[in-house]
Every structure is written in C-alpha cells, then in structure tokens.
Design an enzyme around this catalytic site. Structure first.
Site, mmCIF file in Angstrom:
data_model
loop_
_atom_site.group_PDB
_atom_site.id
_atom_site.type_symbol
_atom_site.label_atom_id
_atom_site.label_comp_id
_atom_site.label_asym_id
_atom_site.label_seq_id
_atom_site.Cartn_x
_atom_site.Cartn_y
_atom_site.Cartn_z
ATOM 1 N N ARG A 1 -104.788 -84.227 29.539
ATOM 2 C CA ARG A 1 -105.110 -84.560 30.937
ATOM 3 C C ARG A 1 -106.455 -83.983 31.384
ATOM 4 N NH1 ARG A 1 -100.522 -86.307 34.066
ATOM 5 N NH2 ARG A 1 -99.425 -87.659 32.638
ATOM 6 N N ARG B 1 -107.235 -85.581 37.870
ATOM 7 C CA ARG B 1 -107.419 -85.115 39.248
ATOM 8 C C ARG B 1 -108.061 -83.756 39.407
ATOM 9 N NH1 ARG B 1 -101.491 -86.583 41.062
ATOM 10 N NH2 ARG B 1 -101.273 -86.015 38.883
ATOM 11 N N TYR C 1 -88.230 -93.430 30.637
ATOM 12 C CA TYR C 1 -88.719 -94.075 31.869
ATOM 13 C C TYR C 1 -88.039 -95.415 32.108
ATOM 14 C CZ TYR C 1 -92.289 -90.523 32.514
ATOM 15 O OH TYR C 1 -92.928 -89.332 32.745
ATOM 16 N N ARG D 1 -112.101 -92.978 41.339
ATOM 17 C CA ARG D 1 -110.796 -93.642 41.410
ATOM 18 C C ARG D 1 -110.416 -94.042 42.838
ATOM 19 N NH1 ARG D 1 -106.133 -92.724 39.304
ATOM 20 N NH2 ARG D 1 -105.616 -94.014 41.064
ATOM 21 N N ASP E 1 -102.579 -94.665 29.987
ATOM 22 C CA ASP E 1 -101.299 -94.038 30.270
ATOM 23 C C ASP E 1 -100.274 -94.563 29.282
ATOM 24 O OD1 ASP E 1 -100.016 -92.266 32.584
ATOM 25 O OD2 ASP E 1 -98.535 -93.740 31.929
HETATM 26 O O1 CP3 Z 1 -106.995 -87.001 30.096
HETATM 27 C C1 CP3 Z 1 -106.027 -87.474 29.467
HETATM 28 O O2 CP3 Z 1 -105.166 -86.766 28.916
HETATM 29 C C2 CP3 Z 1 -105.927 -88.989 29.305
HETATM 30 C C3 CP3 Z 1 -105.169 -89.661 30.266
HETATM 31 C C4 CP3 Z 1 -103.640 -89.648 30.296
HETATM 32 C C5 CP3 Z 1 -102.966 -90.057 31.461
HETATM 33 N N1 CP3 Z 1 -101.635 -90.135 31.179
HETATM 34 C C6 CP3 Z 1 -103.627 -90.386 32.726
HETATM 35 C C7 CP3 Z 1 -102.864 -90.229 33.971
HETATM 36 C C8 CP3 Z 1 -102.667 -89.405 29.313
HETATM 37 C C9 CP3 Z 1 -102.844 -88.923 27.893
HETATM 38 C C10 CP3 Z 1 -101.411 -89.733 29.891
HETATM 39 C C11 CP3 Z 1 -100.137 -89.692 29.151
HETATM 40 C C12 CP3 Z 1 -98.870 -89.642 29.904
HETATM 41 N N2 CP3 Z 1 -98.502 -90.351 31.003
HETATM 42 C C13 CP3 Z 1 -97.751 -88.887 29.495
HETATM 43 C C14 CP3 Z 1 -97.704 -88.014 28.275
HETATM 44 C C15 CP3 Z 1 -98.421 -86.747 28.512
HETATM 45 C C16 CP3 Z 1 -97.666 -85.743 29.339
HETATM 46 O O3 CP3 Z 1 -98.146 -85.422 30.424
HETATM 47 O O4 CP3 Z 1 -96.625 -85.289 28.870
HETATM 48 C C17 CP3 Z 1 -96.723 -89.116 30.424
HETATM 49 C C18 CP3 Z 1 -95.341 -88.489 30.408
HETATM 50 C C19 CP3 Z 1 -97.203 -90.059 31.371
HETATM 51 C C20 CP3 Z 1 -96.487 -90.653 32.533
HETATM 52 C C21 CP3 Z 1 -97.192 -90.285 33.781
HETATM 53 N N3 CP3 Z 1 -98.297 -90.966 34.260
HETATM 54 C C22 CP3 Z 1 -96.968 -89.193 34.651
HETATM 55 C C23 CP3 Z 1 -95.852 -88.186 34.504
HETATM 56 C C24 CP3 Z 1 -97.962 -89.224 35.651
HETATM 57 C C25 CP3 Z 1 -98.229 -88.226 36.759
HETATM 58 C C26 CP3 Z 1 -97.750 -88.664 38.093
HETATM 59 C C27 CP3 Z 1 -98.431 -87.848 39.190
HETATM 60 O O5 CP3 Z 1 -99.181 -88.448 39.972
HETATM 61 O O6 CP3 Z 1 -98.223 -86.626 39.234
HETATM 62 C C28 CP3 Z 1 -98.780 -90.344 35.388
HETATM 63 C C29 CP3 Z 1 -99.971 -90.761 36.144
HETATM 64 C C30 CP3 Z 1 -101.253 -90.396 35.519
HETATM 65 N N4 CP3 Z 1 -101.581 -90.664 34.223
HETATM 66 C C31 CP3 Z 1 -102.347 -89.768 36.155
HETATM 67 C C32 CP3 Z 1 -103.370 -89.680 35.202
HETATM 68 C C33 CP3 Z 1 -104.764 -89.137 35.388
HETATM 69 C C34 CP3 Z 1 -102.390 -89.316 37.610
HETATM 70 C C35 CP3 Z 1 -102.480 -90.499 38.512
HETATM 71 C C36 CP3 Z 1 -103.752 -90.590 39.318
HETATM 72 O O7 CP3 Z 1 -104.777 -89.971 38.992
HETATM 73 O O8 CP3 Z 1 -103.714 -91.350 40.299
#
Ligand code: CP3
Length: 356
Positions: A37, A41, A161, A50, A86
């Site tokens: 990540r 953010r 999910y 974004r 994602d």
């Molecule tokens: O920088 C990186 O690592 C690359 C981007 C990345 C994202 N998601 C972007 C993202 C990666 C590798 C993921 C993988 C992902 N997504 C996982 C596996 C990694 C982990 O954290 O265990 C999982 C379980 C998800 C599902 C998911 N998507 C979650 C739990 C969330 C967070 C929700 C929140 O807002 O708290 C997301 C959304 C997400 N994916 C965001 C980002 C940058 C945040 C949303 C935003 O910026 O609007």
C-alpha cells in the site's frame, strides 16, 4: 535465471535489481525495501490526483494507474513499484457487480452462497483487463531499472469478499459454505483460481517483473482447513505462472501457523506479518525460500528512535534467518501502510534499510 521465456516478450532484463536478486537468492547490492500500500492515502499527491474519481474507476485508466504507481517510487526511492490496482479489479472486469466503498472496502451486490451462484460466475477474458495491461506497458517504459510487482488476490481471500458480500471480521458465511458444502466450495475456489490466473497472466504478458499473491485473510483458518480447502487452489495459481520465470511472493496476515504450507503453495518468497520474528518464520518456511517483511505499520507512529530500533532488529533477525538457510530478505511492512502514516517516516525507513 536470466532468460525471458518466448511467451513473455515484454519482460525487461533486470537481474541485478536488488529486489529480484534477493528474491532469487543472489547477493543484492543493498537490502531491497518496498511497502505494501505504498501507493495510496498516505500521500498528498495521491489524494489530490484521485479527488473526484472512484477507486475502481481509477484502476481502469492506464495513465492514472501509471502516475499513481510512480508516485511512491519518486518520493521514497523504494526498490520496487507495485501496480496500482485492487484484488477485486479482475472480478469487476469479469462482470461481477461490486464496488469499493471508501473506508469500508469491497462490497458485492449479490453475494455468492449456492451451487447455482457459483455456476453463474463469469470467467475473465484477457481483453477485459486490457487497461491494466496497457498500464503495465506504460510503467515498464517509465520505471528504468526499478522492478514492477504485479499482484492478485488468492482464491480464499476473493471468496471471502464474494461470500460475505463485503469485509468480514469472522468470515462465518465463508467457513459455513466451506464446511457444509465442500463440493460447492471447491467449485467456487476453482473458478476464482481461473480468474486469478488470467489476471496474473495478463500482467505477466505485459511485462511485470515479479508477482505477489495476496491471501490477506488466510490467517483466519486453522492449518488443517487451510491445507484441505485453500492450499490446492493457491498451489494451482502459483504453478500456472511458474513458466513466466518471475519471483512469486505469497503473503497473508496472521499466518504464523500457516507459513510452512504457504511456502508449499509454490512461493519463492513468503511474506510475514509482525507477529512472528523472521528467524522464527524461517524455521517454519524451511530453507530455499526468501522472506519478506515485517515491520508493524503502527510502529511508524511511535517516533524515529523506536522505528530505527525496530528496523535494525528486523534486519538482524533476517540475517539470522539467512544463516539458517533462507535465501534472501526483502524489507517490507507486516501489512499495508496505514492512511495517516507520515510519508517522511517511510522515506527515512528506506534510507536506513539501504544503509544497513
Ligand atoms: O500500493 C499498493 O500496495 C498497490 C495498491 C493496492 C490496493 N489494494 C489499492 C487500494 C493493493 C496491492 C491492494 C490489494 C488489496 N485490496 C488487498 C490485499 C492487501 C491487503 O491489504 O491485505 C485487499 C484485502 C484489498 C481489498 C480492499 N480494497 C480493502 C480492504 C480496501 C480498503 C478500504 C478502505 O478504504 O479502507 C480497498 C480499497 C483500496 N485499495 C484503497 C487503495 C489505495 C483505498 C481506497 C481509496 O484510496 O479510495
């Protein structure tokens, strides 16, 4: 290995990149570091670009994906870029009705709970993730010598999910399906493995240099259930992409009891969270594989003296792991960067890891 298999003509030759050297058990010029990540953010430039664009929408815009992926590489000097995407992107692309809700995570309109639901699941055609492949192509031209990590969610974490309909603390519906109807469960994980393989192959054909398979929530399972209901499907995913010849990293949270089995799934590098020291993890993973991890992301809020002490402790534990037969160490957090993290602390961690 240094040759690119003929079916993957876009692959760059980056054998001396520290991340790839460490993943293959060679001696890297410095200890490689990147952060799960890292794009997201915690960065003001991410929040700015974004603004007004939905998370999933942004994942299908190649120029935007390219720019967001590059932001942490420019700022922190990390040893790898991770594709901005994602784990639910391939599900969305295949036609499943879902969204990512800010502050919550993926939400699925019609949860998958029956044999008929599983039979109706669509497959993923490479063309449906063409925007992702285009973004990978742009990135490999922009990144110079920095490797690009592609990724996907593993079948179990995707299933959680889809079955729960959204994020879940206890995964009770998922576990209920797994145990009450193993035939439907295995059919579901088989379908999800097919989607995961197609998504990873699209990224590999477009030129990613390594892949990480995220089984983020596998730590909710007992070792026995992991072996029976999950491992064969993750094993198939990792075996299907072996011919691409890139390092395969396999990661989950709270997987201390599963580390040996996750290595058996076919990973070259096993990702470890902060709950278990790397030298102890090495004993569970066994020799011949690399380790990635494992700074607690919350430690980044504790002040620099604490951060520095913890980084040095982890490097020392990784060195003991290496003496015990682990092939290499990729420094990372034990899970993703938390949104309120001070990005300057991340930059300083990179400098410190490189100096060790
Ligand atoms: O920088 C990186 O690592 C690359 C981007 C990345 C994202 N998601 C972007 C993202 C990666 C590798 C993921 C993988 C992902 N997504 C996982 C596996 C990694 C982990 O954290 O265990 C999982 C379980 C998800 C599902 C998911 N998507 C979650 C739990 C969330 C967070 C929700 C929140 O807002 O708290 C997301 C959304 C997400 N994916 C965001 C980002 C940058 C945040 C949303 C935003 O910026 O609007």
């Amino acid at each position: 290995g240094s040759t690119t298999p003929a079916e993957y003509p876009s692959r760059r030759r980056l054998d001396t990149a520290p991340l790839l050297a460490a993943a293959r058990g060679a001696e890297p010029a410095h200890r490689p570091v990147w952060f799960m990540r890292q794009a997201g953010r915690s960065l003001p430039e991410y929040r700015e670009i974004r603004a007004g664009i939905g998370m999933l929408e942004s994942c299908f815009q190649p120029e935007l994906v390219c720019e967001i992926t590059l932001q942490p590489v420019r700022r922190h000097n990390v040893d790898a870029a991770i594709l901005f995407s994602d784990i639910v992107v391939p599900l969305k692309a295949a036609g499943i009705d879902l969204d990512i809700v800010a502050g919550t995570g993926p939400v699925v309109a019609n949860p998958i709970r029956s044999a008929a639901d599983v039979a109706a699941l669509p497959g993923l055609e490479a063309g449906e993730v063409g925007a992702v492949a285009t973004a990978v192509g742009l990135l490999t031209r922009e990144l110079g010598d920095t490797p690009l990590i592609g990724f996907a969610g593993a079948p179990f974490t995707l299933a959680s999910y889809l079955v729960e309909g959204g994020p879940s603390r206890n995964h009770e519906r998922t576990k209920a399906l797994m145990h009450s109807d193993p035939t439907t469960w295995h059919a579901l994980l088989g379908r999800l493995a097919d989607i995961t393989i197609a998504f990873l192959q699209a990224q590999l054909h477009a030129g990613v240099d390594a892949i990480q398979l995220f089984d983020s929530w596998a730590g909710a399972l007992s070792l026995a259930d992991y072996r029976e209901y999950v491992l064969p499907h993750s094993q198939r995913v990792l075996a299907e992409i072996e011919a691409a010849g890139v390092p395969r990293i396999h990661f989950g949270v709270g997987t201390g009891e599963l580390l040996g089995a996750m290595g058996e799934a076919g990973a070259d590098v096993v990702g470890v969270d902060w709950r278990i020291p790397l030298d102890v993890a090495a004993g569970r993973v066994g020799p011949g594989k690399g380790l990635q991890g494992n700074l607690d992301p919350a430690i980044l809020f504790a002040g620099w003296d604490v951060v520095e002490r913890e980084v040095r402790r982890i490097a020392a534990e990784a060195d003991r792991a290496r003496a015990a037969g682990t092939t290499g160490h990729i420094f990372n957090l034990g899970h993703g960067v938390l949104p309120d993290t001070d990005p300057a602390v991340l930059t300083r961690v990179v400098e410190l890891v490189h100096s060790l």
